[in-house]
Design a protein around this motif. Structure first.
Motif, PDB file in Angstrom:
ATOM      1  N   LEU A  50       1.093  -1.300  -0.703  1.00  0.00           N
ATOM      2  CA  LEU A  50       0.100   0.096  -0.142  1.00  0.00           C
ATOM      3  C   LEU A  50       0.961   1.262   0.197  1.00  0.00           C
ATOM      4  O   LEU A  50       1.962   1.248   0.402  1.00  0.00           O
ATOM      5  CB  LEU A  50      -1.030  -0.047   1.418  1.00  0.00           C
ATOM      6  N   ASP A  51       0.607   2.046  -0.362  1.00  0.00           N
ATOM      7  CA  ASP A  51       1.030   3.665  -0.074  1.00  0.00           C
ATOM      8  C   ASP A  51       0.948   3.713   1.226  1.00  0.00           C
ATOM      9  O   ASP A  51       0.495   3.459   2.031  1.00  0.00           O
ATOM     10  CB  ASP A  51       0.200   4.732  -0.749  1.00  0.00           C
ATOM     11  N   ARG A  52       2.037   4.197   1.364  1.00  0.00           N
ATOM     12  CA  ARG A  52       2.688   4.526   3.122  1.00  0.00           C
ATOM     13  C   ARG A  52       1.647   5.262   3.755  1.00  0.00           C
ATOM     14  O   ARG A  52       0.974   5.113   4.398  1.00  0.00           O
ATOM     15  CB  ARG A  52       3.682   5.673   2.600  1.00  0.00           C
ATOM     16  N   TYR A  53       0.727   6.740   3.027  1.00  0.00           N
ATOM     17  CA  TYR A  53       0.304   7.531   3.848  1.00  0.00           C
ATOM     18  C   TYR A  53      -1.192   7.337   3.678  1.00  0.00           C
ATOM     19  O   TYR A  53      -1.338   7.285   2.071  1.00  0.00           O
ATOM     20  CB  TYR A  53       0.669   9.087   3.583  1.00  0.00           C
ATOM     21  N   PRO A  54      -2.556   7.541   3.861  1.00  0.00           N
ATOM     22  CA  PRO A  54      -3.942   7.075   3.338  1.00  0.00           C
ATOM     23  C   PRO A  54      -4.140   9.027   2.394  1.00  0.00           C
ATOM     24  O   PRO A  54      -3.138   9.254   2.053  1.00  0.00           O
ATOM     25  CB  PRO A  54      -4.389   7.320   4.507  1.00  0.00           C
ATOM     26  N   ASP A  55      -5.201   8.700   1.755  1.00  0.00           N
ATOM     27  CA  ASP A  55      -5.206   9.568  -0.158  1.00  0.00           C
ATOM     28  C   ASP A  55      -7.047   8.983   0.665  1.00  0.00           C
ATOM     29  O   ASP A  55      -7.502   8.157  -0.190  1.00  0.00           O
ATOM     30  CB  ASP A  55      -4.849   8.648  -0.901  1.00  0.00           C
ATOM     31  N   PRO A  56      -7.466   9.898   1.055  1.00  0.00           N
ATOM     32  CA  PRO A  56      -9.043  10.867   0.783  1.00  0.00           C
ATOM     33  C   PRO A  56      -9.696  10.608  -0.375  1.00  0.00           C
ATOM     34  O   PRO A  56     -10.939   9.874  -0.659  1.00  0.00           O
ATOM     35  CB  PRO A  56      -9.050  12.096   2.039  1.00  0.00           C
ATOM     36  N   GLY A  57      -9.337  10.645  -1.521  1.00  0.00           N
ATOM     37  CA  GLY A  57      -9.893  11.171  -2.335  1.00  0.00           C
ATOM     38  C   GLY A  57      -9.737   9.495  -3.347  1.00  0.00           C
ATOM     39  O   GLY A  57     -10.722   9.233  -4.351  1.00  0.00           O
ATOM     40  N   ARG A  58      -9.038   8.901  -3.266  1.00  0.00           N
ATOM     41  CA  ARG A  58      -8.720   7.667  -3.831  1.00  0.00           C
ATOM     42  C   ARG A  58      -8.321   6.513  -3.494  1.00  0.00           C
ATOM     43  O   ARG A  58      -8.846   5.327  -4.168  1.00  0.00           O
ATOM     44  CB  ARG A  58      -7.694   7.050  -4.584  1.00  0.00           C
ATOM     45  N   GLY A  59      -8.489   6.273  -2.151  1.00  0.00           N
ATOM     46  CA  GLY A  59      -8.385   5.418  -1.804  1.00  0.00           C
ATOM     47  C   GLY A  59      -9.134   4.160  -1.286  1.00  0.00           C
ATOM     48  O   GLY A  59     -10.186   4.161  -1.574  1.00  0.00           O
ATOM     49  N   THR A  60      -8.715   2.758  -1.328  1.00  0.00           N
ATOM     50  CA  THR A  60     -10.526   2.093  -1.389  1.00  0.00           C
ATOM     51  C   THR A  60      -9.614   0.697   0.082  1.00  0.00           C
ATOM     52  O   THR A  60     -10.356  -0.039  -0.458  1.00  0.00           O
ATOM     53  CB  THR A  60      -9.666   1.369  -2.873  1.00  0.00           C
ATOM     54  N   VAL A  61      -8.877   0.402   0.350  1.00  0.00           N
ATOM     55  CA  VAL A  61      -8.261  -0.825   1.081  1.00  0.00           C
ATOM     56  C   VAL A  61      -8.668  -0.187   2.887  1.00  0.00           C
ATOM     57  O   VAL A  61      -7.950   1.516   3.546  1.00  0.00           O
ATOM     58  CB  VAL A  61      -6.757  -1.077   1.290  1.00  0.00           C
TER      59      VAL A  61
END
Length: 113
Positions: free
Chosen positions: A31-42
């Motif tokens: 997973l990418d290191r930091y959360p992404d509120p726009g594209r996150g699904t996990v």
């Protein structure tokens, strides 16, 4: 498997990634290191198994994904979707692509039998 961080080893990427165990297959999920509120699904879920902490990643779809976004949960992006090594190096611009896709006006030298 606590929150393990490292860098992507693919040529041309070098992004920081973290791992979680897939909740369905129990395989490592980059997973990418930091959360992404726009594209996150996990969604990351921290549990305790046999005396040690384990981080699971739940891939959300449909209503579960919409509910998590509406609740403002921290969702992560699967690194494959953002990895720079998966991008084309120099894509052809659209105006050139359309120019090359037009049929030629020169007569063909091919002979059909």
């Amino acid at each position: 498997m606590a929150d393990l961080c490292k860098r992507c080893e693919k040529k041309g990427c070098d992004a920081e990634i973290t791992f979680a165990l897939s909740s369905s297959t129990r395989k490592p999920l980059p997973l990418d290191r930091y959360p992404d509120p726009g594209r996150g699904t996990v969604r990351k879920v921290l549990t305790r198994e046999h005396g040690e902490e384990v981080v699971y990643g739940q891939v959300l779809h449909g209503t579960a994904l919409h509910t998590a976004v509406a609740n403002g949960e921290q969702l992560y992006v699967i690194h494959f979707n953002t990895c720079l090594a998966n991008r084309p190096l120099n894509p052809m611009p659209a105006h050139l692509r359309s120019a090359f896709s037009r049929p030629s006006t020169r007569p063909s030298r091919r002979r059909f039998r």
